[in-house]
Each structure stands twice: as C-alpha cells, then as structure tokens.
Design a protein around this motif. Structure first.
Motif, PDB file in Angstrom:
ATOM      1  N   GLN A 131       8.715   8.270  -1.806  1.00 59.24           N
ATOM      2  CA  GLN A 131       7.461   7.676  -1.348  1.00 59.24           C
ATOM      3  C   GLN A 131       6.461   8.763  -0.993  1.00 59.24           C
ATOM      4  N   LEU A 132       5.229   8.595  -1.499  1.00 62.99           N
ATOM      5  CA  LEU A 132       4.167   9.563  -1.242  1.00 62.99           C
ATOM      6  C   LEU A 132       3.280   9.094  -0.106  1.00 62.99           C
ATOM      7  N   THR A 133       2.757  10.035   0.645  1.00 66.31           N
ATOM      8  CA  THR A 133       1.782   9.728   1.678  1.00 66.31           C
ATOM      9  C   THR A 133       0.401   9.972   1.086  1.00 66.31           C
ATOM     10  N   MET A 134      -0.416   8.931   1.069  1.00 64.74           N
ATOM     11  CA  MET A 134      -1.756   9.047   0.506  1.00 64.74           C
ATOM     12  C   MET A 134      -2.769   8.468   1.465  1.00 64.74           C
ATOM     13  N   PRO A 135      -3.865   9.199   1.676  1.00 65.93           N
ATOM     14  CA  PRO A 135      -4.959   8.635   2.471  1.00 65.93           C
ATOM     15  C   PRO A 135      -5.570   7.428   1.749  1.00 65.93           C
ATOM     16  N   ARG A 150       0.834  -1.213   0.000  1.00 69.71           N
ATOM     17  CA  ARG A 150       0.000   0.000   0.000  1.00 69.71           C
ATOM     18  C   ARG A 150       0.865   1.258   0.000  1.00 69.71           C
ATOM     19  N   THR A 151       1.825   1.272  -0.932  1.00 69.73           N
ATOM     20  CA  THR A 151       2.705   2.426  -1.064  1.00 69.73           C
ATOM     21  C   THR A 151       2.683   2.941  -2.500  1.00 69.73           C
ATOM     22  N   VAL A 152       2.943   4.221  -2.635  1.00 69.84           N
ATOM     23  CA  VAL A 152       3.098   4.850  -3.944  1.00 69.84           C
ATOM     24  C   VAL A 152       4.457   5.535  -3.936  1.00 69.84           C
ATOM     25  N   THR A 153       5.254   5.235  -4.960  1.00 74.90           N
ATOM     26  CA  THR A 153       6.578   5.822  -5.085  1.00 74.90           C
ATOM     27  C   THR A 153       6.676   6.516  -6.439  1.00 74.90           C
ATOM     28  N   VAL A 154       7.129   7.756  -6.417  1.00 77.28           N
ATOM     29  CA  VAL A 154       7.326   8.526  -7.645  1.00 77.28           C
ATOM     30  C   VAL A 154       8.784   8.944  -7.690  1.00 77.28           C
ATOM     31  N   GLU A 155       9.490   8.477  -8.712  1.00 72.65           N
ATOM     32  CA  GLU A 155      10.906   8.800  -8.880  1.00 72.65           C
ATOM     33  C   GLU A 155      11.707   8.522  -7.603  1.00 72.65           C
TER      34      GLU A 155
END
Length: 137
Positions: free
Chosen positions: A47-51, A39-44
C-alpha cells in the motif's frame, strides 16, 4: 457555428463518432489497484501513501485509460480550477506518482509531448505483465 478540428477530436474524444462503438477499456496493469472507495493505492500488494491531489490525479488517469489528457484538462478535473499557466504543477505531481509506483508501473503513465499525459497499462514492462513479479536484475 462551431469549428471542428479532427486531430484534436481524435486525441480528446468527448463522444464516439456516429456509427462507431467505443473501444473496450483495458484492464489496469496487473499489480496496480486504485480503490476510489477506500482511497487507497496498492502496488504489488504494497500500500502506497499518497497525498490527496496525487491520489486524485492517479485515479483520474487510471479511470480513463488510453485517453490523452492535456495539462489544462487535468488542472480543471483534479484541481478544480483552470490552468493558471504553471504547467510544472501537473508535471511535478506526475513525477512524484511515477516515483511512488516504482519501476514496474511508472512506464504506464506516458507523457504525450506538447499535450499532456495518458495512462496506458500496456506500457508496463512485458515480462512483468506475464509473470506478475519484479524482473530479476
């Protein structure tokens, strides 16, 4: 007898037409990783924090690339309830996701006028796809 609407069938295919093979799914835009297990999002590499709902919406779009999703479909798939007529809910979440993805990836979430949204990794800037880095300004 069920009515068929060819234009809508083309936009929202439930199954490929008889005799047609489904098109191959494109790879996500380079530099964007949506890990549904962790349940992670990584851009370049960042790591982004997303609800919860933003993550679910992005994962749904990235998991179904090039498919146009109506706002009603997104409400049912992500929120788990039918659209109550407040179309701004989906639009607001999409705007927040685009802001968090940044200039190199926000273009990959396309608005399809009067219908909804789709994720198209080919819409990421061409110079970013080739080099994998942020273009100089």
């Amino acid at each position: 007898m069920a009515l068929r609407y060819p234009r809508l069938d083309a936009l929202f295919p439930d199954h490929p037409a008889p005799g047609r093979r489904p098109a191959p799914r494109p790879a996500p835009a380079p530099g964007l990783v949506v890990d549904t297990e962790q349940r992670t999002v990584t851009v370049e590499g960042r790591q982004l924090t997303m609800p919860y709902l933003e993550f679910e919406l992005l994962a749904h779009l990235v998991g179904n690339p090039l498919r146009v999703h109506s706002r009603r479909q997104l409400m049912e798939a992500v929120w788990g309830r039918p659209d109550s007529g407040d179309s701004r809910t989906v639009a607001t979440h999409i705007a927040r996701i685009r802001r968090k993805l940044g200039p190199g990836h926000r273009e990959a979430i396309a608005t399809v006028r009067q219908i909804g949204y789709k994720y198209d990794p080919r819409l990421a800037p061409a110079d970013r796809r080739r080099t994998g880095s942020v273009p100089a300004r």
